[in-house]
Design a protein around this motif. Structure first.
Motif, PDB file in Angstrom:
ATOM      1  N   GLY A  99       0.697  -1.268   0.230  1.00 38.59           N
ATOM      2  CA  GLY A  99       0.052   0.077  -0.010  1.00 38.59           C
ATOM      3  C   GLY A  99       0.914   1.440   0.399  1.00 38.59           C
ATOM      4  N   PRO A 100       0.012   2.097   0.392  1.00 35.43           N
ATOM      5  CA  PRO A 100       0.917   3.550   0.658  1.00 35.43           C
ATOM      6  C   PRO A 100       2.084   3.944   0.694  1.00 35.43           C
ATOM      7  N   ALA A 101       2.505   3.266   1.997  1.00 38.99           N
ATOM      8  CA  ALA A 101       2.934   3.308   3.149  1.00 38.99           C
ATOM      9  C   ALA A 101       4.211   2.174   3.361  1.00 38.99           C
ATOM     10  N   GLY A 102       4.239   1.395   2.358  1.00 39.04           N
ATOM     11  CA  GLY A 102       4.656   0.162   2.120  1.00 39.04           C
ATOM     12  C   GLY A 102       5.892   0.930   0.688  1.00 39.04           C
ATOM     13  N   ALA A 103       4.921   1.133  -0.614  1.00 33.83           N
ATOM     14  CA  ALA A 103       5.826   1.489  -1.396  1.00 33.83           C
ATOM     15  C   ALA A 103       6.387   2.893  -1.296  1.00 33.83           C
TER      16      ALA A 103
ATOM     17  N   TRP B  74      16.820  -5.447   7.672  1.00 36.21           N
ATOM     18  CA  TRP B  74      15.350  -5.207   8.730  1.00 36.21           C
ATOM     19  C   TRP B  74      14.272  -5.627   7.580  1.00 36.21           C
ATOM     20  N   THR B  75      13.563  -5.512   8.074  1.00 35.14           N
ATOM     21  CA  THR B  75      12.112  -5.106   8.079  1.00 35.14           C
ATOM     22  C   THR B  75      11.367  -4.436   8.098  1.00 35.14           C
ATOM     23  N   VAL B  76      10.269  -3.858   7.512  1.00 32.45           N
ATOM     24  CA  VAL B  76       9.167  -2.845   7.309  1.00 32.45           C
ATOM     25  C   VAL B  76       7.837  -3.404   7.849  1.00 32.45           C
ATOM     26  N   ASP B  77       6.809  -3.589   8.505  1.00 34.59           N
ATOM     27  CA  ASP B  77       5.658  -3.740   8.408  1.00 34.59           C
ATOM     28  C   ASP B  77       5.077  -2.411   8.308  1.00 34.59           C
ATOM     29  N   ALA B  78       4.248  -2.927   6.650  1.00 36.81           N
ATOM     30  CA  ALA B  78       3.627  -1.952   6.336  1.00 36.81           C
ATOM     31  C   ALA B  78       1.683  -2.160   5.537  1.00 36.81           C
ATOM     32  N   THR B  79       1.611  -3.721   6.581  1.00 34.16           N
ATOM     33  CA  THR B  79       0.395  -4.686   6.211  1.00 34.16           C
ATOM     34  C   THR B  79      -0.354  -4.195   6.825  1.00 34.16           C
ATOM     35  N   GLY B  80      -0.732  -2.618   7.517  1.00 33.52           N
ATOM     36  CA  GLY B  80      -1.796  -2.231   8.138  1.00 33.52           C
ATOM     37  C   GLY B  80      -2.459  -2.115   8.999  1.00 33.52           C
ATOM     38  N   ARG B  81      -3.731  -2.511   9.275  1.00 38.00           N
ATOM     39  CA  ARG B  81      -3.995  -2.756  10.921  1.00 38.00           C
ATOM     40  C   ARG B  81      -4.016  -4.130  11.446  1.00 38.00           C
TER      41      ARG B  81
ATOM     42  N   GLY C 226      15.959  -4.453  14.329  1.00 39.64           N
ATOM     43  CA  GLY C 226      15.160  -5.179  12.601  1.00 39.64           C
ATOM     44  C   GLY C 226      14.120  -4.923  12.567  1.00 39.64           C
ATOM     45  N   TRP C 227      13.534  -3.932  13.055  1.00 40.97           N
ATOM     46  CA  TRP C 227      12.055  -3.766  12.568  1.00 40.97           C
ATOM     47  C   TRP C 227      11.317  -2.227  12.649  1.00 40.97           C
ATOM     48  N   VAL C 228      10.748  -2.453  11.532  1.00 42.75           N
ATOM     49  CA  VAL C 228       9.332  -0.186  11.842  1.00 42.75           C
ATOM     50  C   VAL C 228       8.717  -1.344  11.660  1.00 42.75           C
ATOM     51  N   ALA C 229       7.392   0.044  12.251  1.00 42.32           N
ATOM     52  CA  ALA C 229       6.298  -0.241  11.385  1.00 42.32           C
ATOM     53  C   ALA C 229       6.156   1.350  10.949  1.00 42.32           C
ATOM     54  N   ALA C 230       4.807   1.070  10.001  1.00 41.85           N
ATOM     55  CA  ALA C 230       4.538   2.643   9.075  1.00 41.85           C
ATOM     56  C   ALA C 230       3.196   2.035   8.703  1.00 41.85           C
ATOM     57  N   GLY C 231       2.447   3.728   8.551  1.00 36.38           N
ATOM     58  CA  GLY C 231       1.218   3.364   7.886  1.00 36.38           C
ATOM     59  C   GLY C 231       0.516   3.040   9.566  1.00 36.38           C
TER      60      GLY C 231
ATOM     61  N   LEU D 243       1.868   8.142   3.766  1.00 35.92           N
ATOM     62  CA  LEU D 243       2.681   8.649   2.510  1.00 35.92           C
ATOM     63  C   LEU D 243       3.541   8.902   3.906  1.00 35.92           C
ATOM     64  N   HIS D 244       4.080  10.165   4.937  1.00 40.34           N
ATOM     65  CA  HIS D 244       5.143  10.417   5.537  1.00 40.34           C
ATOM     66  C   HIS D 244       5.018   9.195   6.129  1.00 40.34           C
ATOM     67  N   THR D 245       4.532   8.589   7.274  1.00 37.31           N
ATOM     68  CA  THR D 245       5.799   7.398   8.179  1.00 37.31           C
ATOM     69  C   THR D 245       6.138   6.123   7.195  1.00 37.31           C
ATOM     70  N   GLY D 246       5.260   6.322   5.976  1.00 33.46           N
ATOM     71  CA  GLY D 246       6.218   5.786   5.144  1.00 33.46           C
ATOM     72  C   GLY D 246       7.616   6.148   4.791  1.00 33.46           C
ATOM     73  N   ALA D 247       7.825   6.777   4.425  1.00 35.72           N
ATOM     74  CA  ALA D 247       8.946   7.529   3.517  1.00 35.72           C
ATOM     75  C   ALA D 247       9.753   7.848   5.362  1.00 35.72           C
ATOM     76  N   ARG D 248       9.185   8.324   6.039  1.00 37.70           N
ATOM     77  CA  ARG D 248      10.159   8.691   7.650  1.00 37.70           C
ATOM     78  C   ARG D 248      11.279   7.236   7.584  1.00 37.70           C
ATOM     79  N   ALA D 249      10.211   5.927   7.886  1.00 39.00           N
ATOM     80  CA  ALA D 249      10.713   4.677   8.333  1.00 39.00           C
ATOM     81  C   ALA D 249      11.375   4.364   6.980  1.00 39.00           C
ATOM     82  N   GLY D 250      11.736   4.313   6.100  1.00 38.65           N
ATOM     83  CA  GLY D 250      12.421   4.053   5.093  1.00 38.65           C
ATOM     84  C   GLY D 250      13.650   4.684   4.487  1.00 38.65           C
ATOM     85  N   ARG D 251      13.375   6.258   5.582  1.00 35.24           N
ATOM     86  CA  ARG D 251      14.725   6.860   5.831  1.00 35.24           C
ATOM     87  C   ARG D 251      15.159   6.327   6.968  1.00 35.24           C
ATOM     88  N   ALA D 252      14.985   5.961   8.123  1.00 37.69           N
ATOM     89  CA  ALA D 252      14.612   5.621   9.272  1.00 37.69           C
ATOM     90  C   ALA D 252      15.951   4.247   9.282  1.00 37.69           C
TER      91      ALA D 252
END
Length: 368
Positions: free
Chosen positions: A12-16, A151-158, A273-278, A296-305
């Motif tokens: 979704g938007p955060a993960g992409a 690292w893993t970004v959790d952008a799996t929504g609710r 090793g992990w962050v959550a976004a969206g 979108l904001h949290t996805g961008a900030r998570a990616g930068r982190a």
């Protein structure tokens, strides 16, 4: 075993956007998206406010987004605090107008941008994170794979598949949305919001027609609301929203769908090793109209982190602390605005729905 710098779970938007940022930083990243045949033709979450312009420009996506031709949103109407309809125009907004999104097309645009930046799109769904890497199920074959990723970004929504194993999810209330998409209706482009005794309604144009949604608490739902006849009967009691559907009766009312709509916060929202976004990190009541913007904001900030952590392991603690502080700031502002907005509606002093929200700024305390 595939060795990666990062895996982003959720397309979704955060993960992409997280995958886009990581790929542009030169890291090998896979974006997991359970897409392809069977993807829904409509997805709730359809408004993008004017304030998104600077972020899209910073991400290099504004021109492509504008070229996609999403319908313009010139403002909103609201019957809130009285039966009188008040209008709010984007005419004087410093960023201009907003947009009614075709979510399926918008999400695909963001995924395509991530792939163009170098991210690998994988049609799979994440099941868990084990020994530092996610376990995924391939969409085409159903086969299970274990990915090796730093690292893993959790952008799996609710669903918050990864984060819920590492933190506590605090739920704000029991808000749910019952919604239906009508193939036609009034062509008025502004979103309309209307308060009612047992919750509130909104209607807006979407590519498939006109979306109508009723927001109330799960324990207050009349069972008949789950049927087309009951949904139409409740809609007929509104003053303004029903007028956006001239000519529609019970026979032409679709079966309503349901979606959770409560505020939600994951604590902590990041760790080793992990962050959550969206929505996996911070979900909003739809009244805020900020859900996609914040994704979108949290996805961008998570990616930068994550990119900062990959570039210098010595900065990991500071990078995650900065990201957490960013989420804390958003959550604080959201709670304040949420309390203020609901406090403006005082017509139903005996209503359980409004009584719960008149208690003031509700803490995110209920566990989800």
């Amino acid at each position: 075993m595939t060795h990666l710098d990062a895996v982003v779970a959720g397309g979704g938007p955060a993960g992409a956007v997280a995958a886009l940022v990581l790929a542009r930083a030169g890291h090998r990243v896979q974006l997991l998206d359970d897409g392809g045949p069977g993807r829904p033709v409509f997805k709730i979450g359809e408004f993008l406010p004017p304030a998104v312009r600077p972020l899209l420009a910073d991400l290099g996506l504004l021109d492509g987004f504008l070229a996609a031709g999403h319908p313009v949103s010139t403002g909103t109407y609201a019957a809130w605090g009285s039966t009188r309809l008040h209008g709010r125009s984007h005419l004087f907004d410093p960023y201009g107008h907003g947009w009614h999104l075709d979510r399926v097309r918008f999400d695909a645009f963001l995924r395509d941008a991530a792939v163009a930046a170098g991210a690998e799109l994988r049609r799979a769904v994440v099941l868990a994170r084990v020994d530092g890497g996610p376990v995924v199920r391939e969409r085409a074959t159903g086969a299970l794979s274990n990915l090796s990723a730093r690292w893993t970004v959790d952008a799996t929504g609710r669903r918050c598949v990864i984060g819920r194993r590492h933190g506590i999810r605090r739920r704000q209330d029991r808000l749910v949305a019952a919604y239906a998409v009508f193939p036609d209706g009034d062509p008025e482009a502004r979103t309309l919001v209307e308060a009612a005794a047992d919750g509130w309604w909104y209607t807006t144009l979407v590519p498939a027609g006109r979306l109508v949604a009723h927001l109330t608490d799960a324990d207050l739902v009349d069972p008949s609301l789950r049927t087309p006849q009951g949904f139409r009967a409740a809609l007929s009691r509104t003053v303004h929203v029903r007028r956006r559907l001239p000519g529609h009766g019970p026979a032409s009312t679709p079966v309503p769908r349901w979606a959770p709509a409560h505020g939600l916060r994951l604590e902590p929202s990041a760790g080793a090793g992990w962050v959550a976004a969206g929505d996996a990190a911070l979900a909003f009541d739809p009244l805020s109209s900020q859900g996609i913007l914040m994704a979108l904001h949290t996805g961008a900030r998570a990616g930068r982190a994550v990119a900062d952590c990959l570039a210098d392991e010595g900065r990991t603690s500071a990078a995650l602390a900065d990201y957490t502080a960013f989420l804390d700031g958003i959550a604080t502002a959201y709670r304040s605005n949420h309390a203020y907005a609901y406090d403006q509606e005082r017509r139903w002093p005996l209503s359980p729905f409004w009584g719960r929200r008149r208690a003031g700024d509700q803490p995110l305390s209920g566990l989800a």
